[in-house]
Design a protein around this motif. Structure first.
Motif, short mmCIF file in Angstrom:
data_model
loop_
_atom_site.label_atom_id
_atom_site.label_comp_id
_atom_site.label_asym_id
_atom_site.label_seq_id
_atom_site.Cartn_x
_atom_site.Cartn_y
_atom_site.Cartn_z
N GLN A 115 36.18 65.21 -28.70
CA GLN A 115 35.30 66.03 -29.54
C GLN A 115 35.40 65.64 -31.01
N LEU A 116 36.58 65.11 -31.40
CA LEU A 116 36.78 64.59 -32.74
C LEU A 116 37.46 63.24 -32.63
N GLN A 117 37.25 62.42 -33.63
CA GLN A 117 37.91 61.12 -33.65
C GLN A 117 38.74 60.97 -34.92
N GLU A 122 44.47 62.22 -30.64
CA GLU A 122 43.32 62.36 -29.74
C GLU A 122 43.00 63.82 -29.50
N THR A 123 41.74 64.08 -29.17
CA THR A 123 41.31 65.44 -28.85
C THR A 123 40.69 65.47 -27.47
N ARG A 124 40.65 66.65 -26.89
CA ARG A 124 40.10 66.80 -25.54
C ARG A 124 38.62 66.42 -25.53
N LYS A 149 41.60 73.34 -30.62
CA LYS A 149 42.82 73.17 -29.83
C LYS A 149 42.89 71.77 -29.22
N ASP A 150 44.05 71.48 -28.68
CA ASP A 150 44.29 70.23 -27.94
C ASP A 150 44.10 68.99 -28.81
N ILE A 151 44.56 69.07 -30.06
CA ILE A 151 44.63 67.86 -30.88
C ILE A 151 46.03 67.28 -30.65
N LYS A 152 46.10 66.23 -29.89
CA LYS A 152 47.38 65.71 -29.42
C LYS A 152 47.81 64.47 -30.19
N LEU A 153 49.12 64.36 -30.35
CA LEU A 153 49.72 63.14 -30.88
C LEU A 153 50.37 62.42 -29.69
N ALA A 191 52.82 57.21 -40.99
CA ALA A 191 51.51 56.86 -40.43
C ALA A 191 50.51 57.92 -40.87
N VAL A 192 49.28 57.49 -41.17
CA VAL A 192 48.26 58.42 -41.64
C VAL A 192 47.02 58.31 -40.76
N PHE A 193 46.55 59.47 -40.27
CA PHE A 193 45.33 59.52 -39.46
C PHE A 193 44.32 60.43 -40.14
N GLU A 194 43.08 59.97 -40.23
CA GLU A 194 42.02 60.73 -40.88
C GLU A 194 40.85 60.91 -39.93
N SER A 195 40.24 62.10 -39.97
CA SER A 195 39.07 62.35 -39.13
C SER A 195 37.92 61.46 -39.57
N SER A 196 37.12 61.02 -38.60
CA SER A 196 36.02 60.11 -38.91
C SER A 196 34.90 60.80 -39.68
N VAL A 197 34.83 62.12 -39.55
CA VAL A 197 33.79 62.89 -40.25
C VAL A 197 34.42 64.13 -40.87
#
Length: 264
Positions: free
Chosen positions: A181-183, A176-178, A227-231, A211-217
């Motif tokens: 701003q990104l998904q 998650e991001t603050r 900053k603040d891209i949290k797991l 586990a794999v996470f990819e940005s939606s865009v």
């Protein structure tokens, strides 16, 4: 003799958080001769150049310019890195970006972008772009303010992908991001995944959950990190989140947008 601004060109590049680095604006030989003939001065600025015209009797006198009076400049990189993060995906291989004021609406300052044949080299680096300012189309506003033309470069964009490895078998995790701003979406990983990175990780870390996470865009490259891209890990019982990592590193174009991270 006093001088006053005739027009200026500002270089903007979405990669840089401040002014553009490693880029210079240099006039063509014909343009240098035209400047000398008209008595103009060329002044470099932190973001581009200004063309100054001489004043007569403290009055600004605009020269009579025709369609043949062309102010042409090259945008030259002073390093090889600028080209690596500049988006030229729509430009043919042997061409470069062309910016021009031809056909620009009055009051519009962003130069029209197209392409032209590559030319000019600086310190073995080919020009990144050419700027053409048609003399007979240089217009001021109603109060006589000189135009400030903008040549805007876009940075490359790439989808970010995080491969997260956990021996503890962490479940119900999310990136998650603050302010959202990104998904980032978790990708399904089948037993027969064709992803070569998954195959390699399974061979090297057989007892590890992946586990794999990819940005939606696709995310534009930038000199300023996000900053603040949290797991986080969600607890379905207490309905609370715990932070596993406060800030995941930003992938770079050199990593092809990929980060492989071990978590507890």
């Amino acid at each position: 003799m006093k001088y006053q601004e005739f027009f200026s060109i500002t270089i903007e590049h979405s990669y840089f958080s401040g002014g553009p680095a490693d880029l210079i604006v240099y006039p063509e030989e014909k343009t240098r001769k035209l400047l000398e003939k008209q008595g103009f001065l060329l002044k470099r600025t932190g973001t581009g150049i200004k063309v100054l015209l001489p004043m007569r009797d403290n009055n600004r006198v605009f020269p009579v310019l025709t369609a043949d009076d062309l102010f042409a400049f090259h945008v030259l990189p002073t390093s090889g890195t600028v080209r690596e993060f500049t988006d030229i995906s729509e430009i043919e291989e042997d061409n470069m970006i062309l910016f021009t004021n031809e056909g620009l609406d009055i009051g519009t300052i962003e130069l029209i972008k197209s392409e032209t044949v590559k030319e000019e080299v600086f310190q073995n680096f080919p020009a990144l772009a050419k700027i053409e300012i048609k003399g007979n189309q240089i217009t001021t506003d109603v109060i006589g303010t000189p135009p400030v033309y903008k040549a805007i470069f876009d940075s490359k964009s790439i989808k970010w992908k995080y491969y997260l490895l956990s021996k503890s078998g962490a479940t119900d995790i999310a990136v998650e991001t603050r302010g959202d701003q990104l998904q980032f979406n978790e990708l399904e990983i089948g037993n027969n995944s064709l992803d070569p990175i998954i195959t390699s990780l399974r061979l090297n870390f057989p007892d590890t959950k992946i586990a794999v996470f990819e940005s939606s865009v696709a995310i534009p490259l930038s000199s300023k990190s996000i900053k603040d891209i949290k797991l986080i890990q969600r607890d379905s019982v207490t309905q609370t989140d715990s932070i596993l990592m406060k800030h995941l590193p930003n992938p770079s174009i050199y990593d092809q947008g990929i980060q492989i991270i071990k978590i507890k």
